[in-house]
Structures are given as C-alpha cells and as structure tokens.
Design an enzyme around this catalytic site. Structure first.
Site, PDB file in Angstrom:
ATOM      1  N   SER A 100       0.697   2.327   6.714  1.00 30.16           N
ATOM      2  CA  SER A 100       1.844   1.647   6.104  1.00 30.16           C
ATOM      3  C   SER A 100       3.183   1.946   6.763  1.00 30.16           C
ATOM      4  CB  SER A 100       1.928   1.983   4.615  1.00 30.16           C
ATOM      5  OG  SER A 100       0.931   1.288   3.908  1.00 30.16           O
ATOM      6  N   LYS A 103       5.005  -1.032   7.858  1.00 28.89           N
ATOM      7  CA  LYS A 103       5.889  -1.777   6.970  1.00 28.89           C
ATOM      8  C   LYS A 103       7.355  -1.637   7.377  1.00 28.89           C
ATOM      9  CE  LYS A 103       3.078  -1.800   2.700  1.00 28.89           C
ATOM     10  NZ  LYS A 103       1.831  -1.122   3.060  1.00 28.89           N
ATOM     11  N   SER A 158       4.798   1.190  -1.515  1.00 26.90           N
ATOM     12  CA  SER A 158       4.020   0.733  -0.368  1.00 26.90           C
ATOM     13  C   SER A 158       3.089  -0.411  -0.775  1.00 26.90           C
ATOM     14  CB  SER A 158       3.210   1.893   0.228  1.00 26.90           C
ATOM     15  OG  SER A 158       2.897   1.645   1.570  1.00 26.90           O
TER      16      SER A 158
END
Length: 391
Positions: A100, A103, A158
């Site tokens: 993640s 991101k 997340s």
C-alpha cells in the site's frame, strides 16, 4: 500615410534591442554598464550511479555516526527531503512489491484532478473489483461521500474500497494506471511498474526504496497530501452517523506497542503477504526534514518496519552534515534546473498595459548617446583649441 503600430510585446523587445545596441557604442558609459559574468553553479559532489550498485552505500565523514546495526530490510533509503540528497541507502533500486505504499503515487496522481469538497454516490460496480482480503474503510454502495472523506479512508485506513471509487472518479481504473506510470516517470522513479493502483499484489507490480522515497518527498510538497498523511485520527461517515478511523502508520499514532516517533509527519505504510511490510516515513527536527523508506524487513515480526525506520531516522538526524551524499532523489530535469539556477522572472502583467516602459527605455538610451556625443565634441573642440595655441 498608414501608421503601423507594433504589439506591446514587440515594442518592449524593440526597446530592449535598442538599449543593447546603445550599450555597445564607444561611449564613456559603455564600460561601466558591462557586468561581470556570474560564476557557474557548483556541481554536486556525488554520483547517483553509486545507488545503482547493490549493497549499502554511505560516505561517512569525520564524526559521522555508524549506520544502525540490525536493519534487516531488503531495501532502504535515507534522504534529506528539502535537498533530495541521499544520505545512505541499501539496495536502493532493487525492485520489490510495494504493497500500500503505492497509494502514495496514486494520491500524487489523482489528488490534483478531484475536488475534495465534491460529493459522490457510490455504485456497486465501483466496488466490484476490490480484491479479497483487502484493507477497507467501509465504503458502501448507494451512499454518498465527500471526496475528502474518501481520501481520509485511503491515507488512514489504507482502504482499497476508497481507492477504487476515487480511481473511477479520476477516469477509470486503467486510465489511472496509465497516469500513475506517467507520473512515476516524470518524477524520475523508473523502478516502479503499476498494475493495481491500490497496491494489491499483482503480477509485475514493483517499486523500490528509491522510488518510494521520491514519492514521499513529492507528497510533502503537496499541501493536500501532506495534510492527509499527517492525520492520526478522523471520523468516517456511515449514513447518519460516523465511526472513528485511526491511521495505520504506528509511528504516527503510537499504537499497538509502537512508540510514536517525535516530529513524525507521516506518509504511508503497507503490507501484503507477497510484499511483506513496507513503509515511507518523514520526520522533522529543527529545520531539517528527512524521508526514509523501508521495504520488507526479514527479522523482528510485523513491527520491525517501524523500528528499523526509527533507527534510520535517528541515524539520519545525527549524520546530516557529517556524511557526503551518495545520490539524489531529484529527477534529471530538477537537477538541470538546480544547476542553471532560478529561471528569470517573467514580466509582470502591468508591463503589458502600455508602451510607457518601452518609451522610457528608449528615452534613457537616447540620453546616454546624447551625453556621450556632447562629451566627445567637447574633447575634440578642446584639442583643436590647444593645437591652434588658444586658451
């Protein structure tokens, strides 16, 4: 007789050319107007090719602390966020799954295109592609959310569900993938290949400690990104009520037995079974901000990524000014701009409102020529008097 008026910009250029020509005339003032050229900008005392080499790269100077023992991450990097100088790194360009932390690149790509205050009613199709086992913030089909709420779901929880909705608002999943790839290249992050914008494990999806640090540094320069990534707690709407959400970056919140790091600004953590634990962290101490990226520690369990980032941040603050940089996070275009110095200031809008600037410049130039001519005539007259014997 037809009179042709020059455009304002042309008249200003004409005036500037006139002044240049006048400055070249052999008047007593020509030499005084000649400016000495500025010295060239110093070339950085490092080569980024060091970062292409495997293993640990560091150039300690006198009084520099030793690198921390026990850092088991497959790849890591410590850099000055303001200058982009890399203080030390280990396998900086090794391509690994980012989880993640990707991101961060998604946010850099999509944030400028979406109005944070806008509201959007989520459809079932927008959530249909969320992968099994994904981290979620609780977005539900049929409910309306502000875009800013969805971004908090991305940064704090997340939430892959929030990423899917925002990607659709950004033009669609594949359009967002293409934009993220282009953004990575523009930032000089050439180890990154995007397949799934939420960081979910996908074949061929990779990044590196170098690229993650680039994304973190770029995020700190974006006020929206910086605000979201530094938020430890928030409320996420759920119909007529809301529920609390907490940032999963434990160095920011001090949760689950991980001590909060003083001065931590945040950025993004991640985990998948394939990537292991990954983290981009930034912290400020005095007038210095460091960015650290850590990918897949091999020892110490799930909290090791935070402790290893802590050790590297501590080392970076002590080592700053005592080590020579081993590379730079700046892209080639940024390095070129830095070497050339700041670009010349653009003309102010007021300069286009009339031709008075050009008229005054031409008048000043004409005065210089007139004074020079008078002085030359007086000198020639004096010489003529002397040669004729008259006082």
């Amino acid at each position: 007789m037809a009179i042709r008026y020059l455009p304002r910009s042309s008249s200003v250029r004409t005036a500037a050319l006139a002044i240049v020509a006048l400055a070249l005339l052999p008047t007593p003032f020509a030499a005084a107007a000649t400016a000495e050229p500025a010295p060239p900008k110093p070339v950085p005392a490092y080569s980024s090719t060091l970062l292409d080499r495997p293993g640990t790269q560091a150039k300690p100077g006198a009084g520099a602390p030793a690198l921390p023992d026990g850092v088991s991450a497959l790849s890591w990097l410590v850099a000055d966020a303001r200058t982009g100088e890399v203080l030390a790194a280990h396998n900086a360009h090794r391509q690994l799954p980012p989880a993640s932390t990707l991101k961060s690149l998604f946010a850099l790509t999509a944030l400028p295109h979406l109005d944070a205050a806008a509201r959007h009613k989520v459809s079932a199709s927008e959530l249909s592609g969320v992968g099994d086992g994904s981290s979620l913030v609780g977005v539900e089909a049929g409910r309306s959310y502000r875009v800013s709420d969805l971004w908090r779901g991305v940064f704090l929880s997340s939430g892959n569900d929030a990423v899917h909705v925002l990607a659709e608002l950004n033009g669609g999943w594949q359009q967002t993938v293409r934009q993220m790839r282009a953004k990575a290249r523009a930032l000089g992050a050439r180890d990154t290949h995007v397949v799934s914008p939420d960081g979910y494990d996908a074949a061929g999806q990779v990044s590196s400690a170098y690229d993650l640090a680039v994304f973190g540094r770029a995020g700190l320069a974006d006020p929206e990104f910086a605000r979201y990534c530094a938020t430890p707690f928030a409320q996420f709407p759920h119909g007529n009520w809301s529920h609390p959400i907490r940032n999963t970056n434990r160095l920011l919140t001090g949760a689950d037995g991980v001590a909060r790091y003083p001065g931590l600004i945040g950025i993004k953590n991640g985990y998948t079974s394939r990537a292991g634990h990954t983290l981009i962290s930034a912290a400020q101490r005095g007038n210095r901000t460091l960015v650290v990226s850590v990918m897949n520690p091999q020892e110490g369990g799930g909290h090791a990524v935070y402790e290893e980032a802590r050790w590297l941040l501590d080392w970076g603050f002590k080592a700053a000014g005592r080590v020579q940089p081993v590379g730079s996070l700046l892209s080639q275009s940024e390095q070129s701009r830095t070497a050339l110095g700041p670009a010349p200031a653009a003309p102010s809008p007021e300069s286009d409102d009339s031709d008075w600037t050009a008229i005054l410049l031409v008048g000043a130039g004409s005065a210089v020529v007139l004074v020079g001519a008078v002085l030359m005539i007086r000198r020639r007259t004096a010489r003529a008097y002397r040669s004729s014997g008259r006082d």
